[in-house]
Design a protein around this motif. Structure first.
Motif, PDB file in Angstrom:
ATOM      1  N   ASN A  91      54.521  25.152  28.876  1.00 31.39           N
ATOM      2  CA  ASN A  91      54.253  26.261  27.971  1.00 31.39           C
ATOM      3  C   ASN A  91      55.324  27.339  28.070  1.00 31.39           C
ATOM      4  OD1 ASN A  91      52.895  27.310  25.864  1.00 31.39           O
ATOM      5  ND2 ASN A  91      50.902  27.269  26.846  1.00 31.39           N
TER       6      ASN A  91
ATOM      7  N   LYS B  96      44.879  33.882  31.335  1.00 34.89           N
ATOM      8  CA  LYS B  96      46.168  33.580  31.945  1.00 34.89           C
ATOM      9  C   LYS B  96      46.089  33.539  33.452  1.00 34.89           C
ATOM     10  CE  LYS B  96      48.741  35.091  28.028  1.00 34.89           C
ATOM     11  NZ  LYS B  96      47.534  35.524  27.302  1.00 34.89           N
TER      12      LYS B  96
ATOM     13  N   LEU C  45      48.322  23.797  20.525  1.00 33.50           N
ATOM     14  CA  LEU C  45      48.455  25.062  21.231  1.00 33.50           C
ATOM     15  C   LEU C  45      47.619  26.184  20.609  1.00 33.50           C
ATOM     16  CD1 LEU C  45      52.285  24.991  21.963  1.00 33.50           C
ATOM     17  CD2 LEU C  45      50.434  24.110  23.341  1.00 33.50           C
ATOM     18  N   TYR C  46      47.279  26.075  19.322  1.00 32.06           N
ATOM     19  CA  TYR C  46      46.530  27.154  18.665  1.00 32.06           C
ATOM     20  C   TYR C  46      45.195  26.703  18.089  1.00 32.06           C
ATOM     21  CZ  TYR C  46      50.410  30.421  18.866  1.00 32.06           C
ATOM     22  OH  TYR C  46      51.383  31.272  19.295  1.00 32.06           O
TER      23      TYR C  46
ATOM     24  N   ALA D 199      55.886  27.888  12.351  1.00 31.93           N
ATOM     25  CA  ALA D 199      55.523  28.666  13.533  1.00 31.93           C
ATOM     26  C   ALA D 199      54.150  29.280  13.297  1.00 31.93           C
ATOM     27  CB  ALA D 199      56.549  29.761  13.787  1.00 31.93           C
TER      28      ALA D 199
ATOM     29  N   GLU E 224      56.873  28.795  25.848  1.00 29.30           N
ATOM     30  CA  GLU E 224      56.744  29.901  24.900  1.00 29.30           C
ATOM     31  C   GLU E 224      55.802  30.973  25.424  1.00 29.30           C
ATOM     32  OE1 GLU E 224      55.773  28.011  21.215  1.00 29.30           O
ATOM     33  OE2 GLU E 224      57.737  27.108  21.052  1.00 29.30           O
ATOM     34  N   GLN E 225      54.754  30.549  26.124  1.00 30.58           N
ATOM     35  CA  GLN E 225      53.853  31.571  26.633  1.00 30.58           C
ATOM     36  C   GLN E 225      54.452  32.289  27.839  1.00 30.58           C
ATOM     37  OE1 GLN E 225      49.979  31.046  28.625  1.00 30.58           O
ATOM     38  NE2 GLN E 225      49.212  31.767  26.673  1.00 30.58           N
TER      39      GLN E 225
ATOM     40  N   GLU F  92      56.513  34.961  26.693  1.00 33.86           N
ATOM     41  CA  GLU F  92      55.815  36.163  26.202  1.00 33.86           C
ATOM     42  C   GLU F  92      55.480  37.119  27.346  1.00 33.86           C
ATOM     43  OE1 GLU F  92      52.408  34.868  24.003  1.00 33.86           O
ATOM     44  OE2 GLU F  92      53.622  33.969  22.434  1.00 33.86           O
ATOM     45  N   GLN F  93      55.471  36.613  28.575  1.00 29.27           N
ATOM     46  CA  GLN F  93      55.172  37.479  29.718  1.00 29.27           C
ATOM     47  C   GLN F  93      56.435  38.153  30.256  1.00 29.27           C
ATOM     48  OE1 GLN F  93      51.876  37.328  30.137  1.00 29.27           O
ATOM     49  NE2 GLN F  93      51.855  35.620  28.702  1.00 29.27           N
TER      50      GLN F  93
ATOM     51  N   VAL G 223      49.601  44.091  14.510  1.00 32.01           N
ATOM     52  CA  VAL G 223      50.312  43.288  15.509  1.00 32.01           C
ATOM     53  C   VAL G 223      49.564  43.296  16.841  1.00 32.01           C
ATOM     54  CG1 VAL G 223      52.438  42.793  16.712  1.00 32.01           C
ATOM     55  CG2 VAL G 223      52.518  43.730  14.409  1.00 32.01           C
TER      56      VAL G 223
ATOM     57  N   LYS H 258      46.082  34.198  22.139  1.00 28.02           N
ATOM     58  CA  LYS H 258      46.243  35.424  22.931  1.00 28.02           C
ATOM     59  C   LYS H 258      45.052  35.663  23.846  1.00 28.02           C
ATOM     60  CE  LYS H 258      50.219  37.052  21.510  1.00 28.02           C
ATOM     61  NZ  LYS H 258      51.335  37.336  22.401  1.00 28.02           N
TER      62      LYS H 258
ATOM     63  N   VAL I 148      51.576  32.382  14.604  1.00 30.34           N
ATOM     64  CA  VAL I 148      51.472  33.614  15.377  1.00 30.34           C
ATOM     65  C   VAL I 148      50.006  34.015  15.405  1.00 30.34           C
ATOM     66  CG1 VAL I 148      52.428  35.894  15.747  1.00 30.34           C
ATOM     67  CG2 VAL I 148      53.689  34.264  14.370  1.00 30.34           C
TER      68      VAL I 148
ATOM     69  N   ASP J  45      60.945  24.615   9.892  1.00 26.94           N
ATOM     70  CA  ASP J  45      60.138  25.085  11.013  1.00 26.94           C
ATOM     71  C   ASP J  45      58.759  25.528  10.527  1.00 26.94           C
ATOM     72  OD1 ASP J  45      59.556  25.834  13.597  1.00 26.94           O
ATOM     73  OD2 ASP J  45      60.264  27.868  13.337  1.00 26.94           O
TER      74      ASP J  45
ATOM     75  N   PRO K 139      46.019  26.851  24.590  1.00 27.29           N
ATOM     76  CA  PRO K 139      46.675  27.736  25.550  1.00 27.29           C
ATOM     77  C   PRO K 139      47.578  28.821  24.959  1.00 27.29           C
ATOM     78  CG  PRO K 139      47.570  25.503  25.642  1.00 27.29           C
ATOM     79  CD  PRO K 139      46.368  25.448  24.790  1.00 27.29           C
ATOM     80  N   MET K 140      48.023  28.691  23.728  1.00 27.04           N
ATOM     81  CA  MET K 140      48.900  29.744  23.210  1.00 27.04           C
ATOM     82  C   MET K 140      48.124  30.879  22.549  1.00 27.04           C
ATOM     83  SD  MET K 140      52.146  29.646  23.763  1.00 27.04           S
ATOM     84  CE  MET K 140      53.016  30.505  22.464  1.00 27.04           C
TER      85      MET K 140
ATOM     86  N   TYR L 216      56.206  39.542  21.344  1.00 27.90           N
ATOM     87  CA  TYR L 216      54.808  39.243  21.033  1.00 27.90           C
ATOM     88  C   TYR L 216      54.659  37.758  20.757  1.00 27.90           C
ATOM     89  CZ  TYR L 216      50.211  39.581  18.904  1.00 27.90           C
ATOM     90  OH  TYR L 216      48.884  39.413  18.625  1.00 27.90           O
ATOM     91  N   ARG L 217      55.667  37.189  20.112  1.00 31.15           N
ATOM     92  CA  ARG L 217      55.671  35.749  19.875  1.00 31.15           C
ATOM     93  C   ARG L 217      57.114  35.288  20.006  1.00 31.15           C
ATOM     94  NH1 ARG L 217      55.009  30.791  19.972  1.00 31.15           N
ATOM     95  NH2 ARG L 217      54.349  29.533  18.215  1.00 31.15           N
ATOM     96  N   TYR L 218      57.268  34.148  20.661  1.00 29.61           N
ATOM     97  CA  TYR L 218      58.588  33.598  20.932  1.00 29.61           C
ATOM     98  C   TYR L 218      58.474  32.124  20.635  1.00 29.61           C
ATOM     99  CZ  TYR L 218      62.053  31.721  24.337  1.00 29.61           C
ATOM    100  OH  TYR L 218      63.049  31.032  24.973  1.00 29.61           O
ATOM    101  N   LYS L 219      59.102  31.690  19.559  1.00 29.45           N
ATOM    102  CA  LYS L 219      58.973  30.277  19.168  1.00 29.45           C
ATOM    103  C   LYS L 219      60.350  29.650  19.134  1.00 29.45           C
ATOM    104  CE  LYS L 219      57.299  26.789  16.337  1.00 29.45           C
ATOM    105  NZ  LYS L 219      57.915  25.624  16.556  1.00 29.45           N
TER     106      LYS L 219
END
Lengths: 369, 173
Positions: free
Chosen positions: A46, B163, B132-133, B74, A48-49, A52-53, B29, B159, B76, B72, B156-157, A326-329
């Motif tokens: 993961n 964690k 993941l979502y 993506a 990408e997660q 995000e940290q 956001v 929010k 969010v 792509d 897991p992705m 906030y999001r990294y893809k």
């Protein structure tokens, strides 16, 4: 006609030619493949997660670990995304240094990929050693510039971390002078090689329209005859100042992808020669002195992409105004290039699977993220 | 080289596909921070498409405008706004900048039509988004987890995925 029964066999996850931990569930009818399902995720962490940290700068060395063959290219795509988001200007000299490093990366990636591909065909080690020998020379250059051979972490927002050491340019010139002989040698090894010709010509054909529908990129897309290269299609950095060609294949088989990579090495050398010519006149230093590294981009999203040696590498970032994304893809080229693997293998023999997979040129660090 | 930007696309799509383009609502956001300056709202300049018209809009991009390369997809997770946003990016093979369309779906009912039947290249993107979502792509031929193992629970992705700690550790004891 003999009645046959379909059989499922497993290739991988532990297999020397899968370039990592990668499993394929293959359905065969006799020796002929009727279906292939790739199974992966064994290296999934993961990415990408975790990103995000981290703060934006902490992610810079973390991008090295995506495609560990081409850490410089990963750095560039990520740095470009942040620069686009925050609005950081990059000095001309820094852009030239970036192009220089990424083109060197392209040469070392293709030298390695071709070596591994010939290795997969059962011609053990000799040709691989040829490719690795060239790769070592470039890695030595990377070490002198960045301090690391593989995980370079050389780029920063607004430039690169430090300027070149004094002996870098002479060593690079020496390397470029010796390079055509190496590329010719590699090409001769393939064009005059009976084993390779038989196992590469007409194998793993990906037709032009299918290549586009499957969104493959990089040498796989160009091998199928579509002259799409981000360096030409949407020029970034200083690529619009260089004169170079985009090689394309005709049939879209393993052999075409092979030839495209060989020719790309020659074109990268051409770009490097032009970089060396233009570098002394480039304005500015190696980094924009006003660029802050602990960035806090404004709220919004951004996508930046480059032509990495394996294809289109892009970063999609969303900022909430804080110091962490906030999001990294990551739009990872090897991951997407795997999509048509089933179609490319259907109708061929089990022994061709490793060759076709090798011709896509994947890195599991990037596929699994 | 084709020269279309986000505003052109919104205009054309609103003209040719009536009802497909939605008015973009600014996003918060993230939840407002307890200290420091308040972040501004995020108002996208890209075209926002109604989820039910997604396939139609994507085919419009490909067949009429020539943006045939789906680069792509993506996802969010805008937790504070209680929605998922899917970002689809298309390019023209002759070059130039890409075009983006976005789809917003509620978090408690994350369903969107799949592009895979029309675009085989969307296959792994959509499986990744499902894995993941937890986005359900209606019409996808093989919607299975791609990274995590099949028995894994949760997405897991997101929010709100915890964690800290791992429920799998010590579960056998």
């Amino acid at each position: 006609m003999l009645k046959t029964e379909e059989l499922q066999i497993n290739i991988g996850p532990q297999h020397p030619s899968t370039h990592g931990v990668f499993r394929m569930i293959v359905t065969v009818d006799g020796e002929t493949i009727t279906d292939l399902k790739p199974v992966f995720g064994y290296l999934h962490r993961n990415h990408e997660q975790i990103a995000e940290q981290n703060t934006y700068l902490q992610n810079m060395p973390y991008t090295d670990r995506l495609d560990y063959f081409n850490s410089m290219a990963n750095n560039q795509a990520y740095a470009m995304a942040i620069e686009k988001m925050v609005g950081i200007e990059v000095p001309e000299r820094a852009e030239y240094l970036r192009v220089m490093m990424v083109e060197l990366t392209r040469i070392l990636n293709h030298a390695g990929a071709l070596g591994f591909l010939i290795n997969d065909m059962g011609m053990w080690q000799t040709q691989l050693a040829f490719g690795m020998r060239e790769r070592e020379k470039i890695l030595d250059l990377f070490e002198s510039a960045s301090g690391a051979r593989l995980m370079c972490n050389y780029f920063r927002f607004g430039g690169v971390v430090r300027d070149l050491p004094p002996d870098f340019i002479p060593r690079l010139k020496e390397l470029l002078q010796a390079m055509p002989a190496f590329v010719d040698e590699l090409e001769r090894l393939l064009r005059e090689n009976e084993i390779l010709m038989q196992r590469a010509e007409g194998i793993g054909i990906l037709p032009r329209d299918l290549a586009l529908a499957y969104s493959v990129s990089g040498p796989v897309l160009r091998g199928s005859g579509i002259p799409y290269d981000v360096r030409k299609a949407e020029p970034y950095s200083v690529y619009d100042r260089f004169d170079f060609d985009v090689p394309v294949g005709t049939v879209g088989d393993v052999y075409d992808r092979f030839l495209v990579r060989i020719e790309e090495m020659r074109q990268s050398r051409r770009i490097l020669e032009q970089v060396l010519e233009q570098l002394p006149d480039a304005q500015g230093g190696h980094i924009n002195p006003k660029a802050r590294q602990n960035v806090r981009p404004p709220v919004g999203d951004v996508y930046a992409r480059i032509e990495s040696p394996k294809g289109e590498l892009g970063f999609y970032l969303v900022s909430d105004g804080s110091g962490k994304p906030y999001r990294y893809k990551v739009r990872a080229p090897s991951f997407i290039n795997l999509t048509p693997l089933g179609d490319m293998c259907r109708g061929y023999k089990v022994a061709d699977v490793v060759v076709i997979l090798g011709s896509i040129d994947i890195v599991m660090g990037e596929v699994d993220r | 080289m084709p020269r279309l930007d986000a505003a052109d696309l919104r205009e054309r799509m609103a003209r040719d596909l009536p009802g497909a383009v939605l008015e973009a609502v600014p996003l918060q956001v993230a939840a407002a921070p307890t200290h420091g300056p308040q972040p501004g709202a995020f108002l996208t300049s890209d075209t926002l498409v109604a989820p039910s018209r997604l396939v139609e809009a994507a085919c419009y991009l490909r067949d009429l405008l020539g943006y045939a390369y789906l680069s792509d997809i993506a996802v969010v997770d805008y937790l504070a706004d209680d929605l998922f946003e899917l970002v689809y990016r298309f390019y023209h093979v002759e070059g130039g900048e890409g075009l983006t369309i976005k789809v917003r779906i509620p978090r408690d009912h994350p369903e969107v039509p799949s592009l895979t039947p029309a675009w085989p290249g969307a296959n792994f993107h959509e499986r990744e988004a499902f894995d993941l979502y937890g986005i359900v792509f209606v019409g996808h031929p093989f919607l299975r987890r791609i990274y995590m193992w099949d028995e894994f629970e949760g997405f897991p992705m997101r929010k709100d995925f915890p964690k800290q700690g791992d429920k799998y550790i010590g579960a056998d004891e």
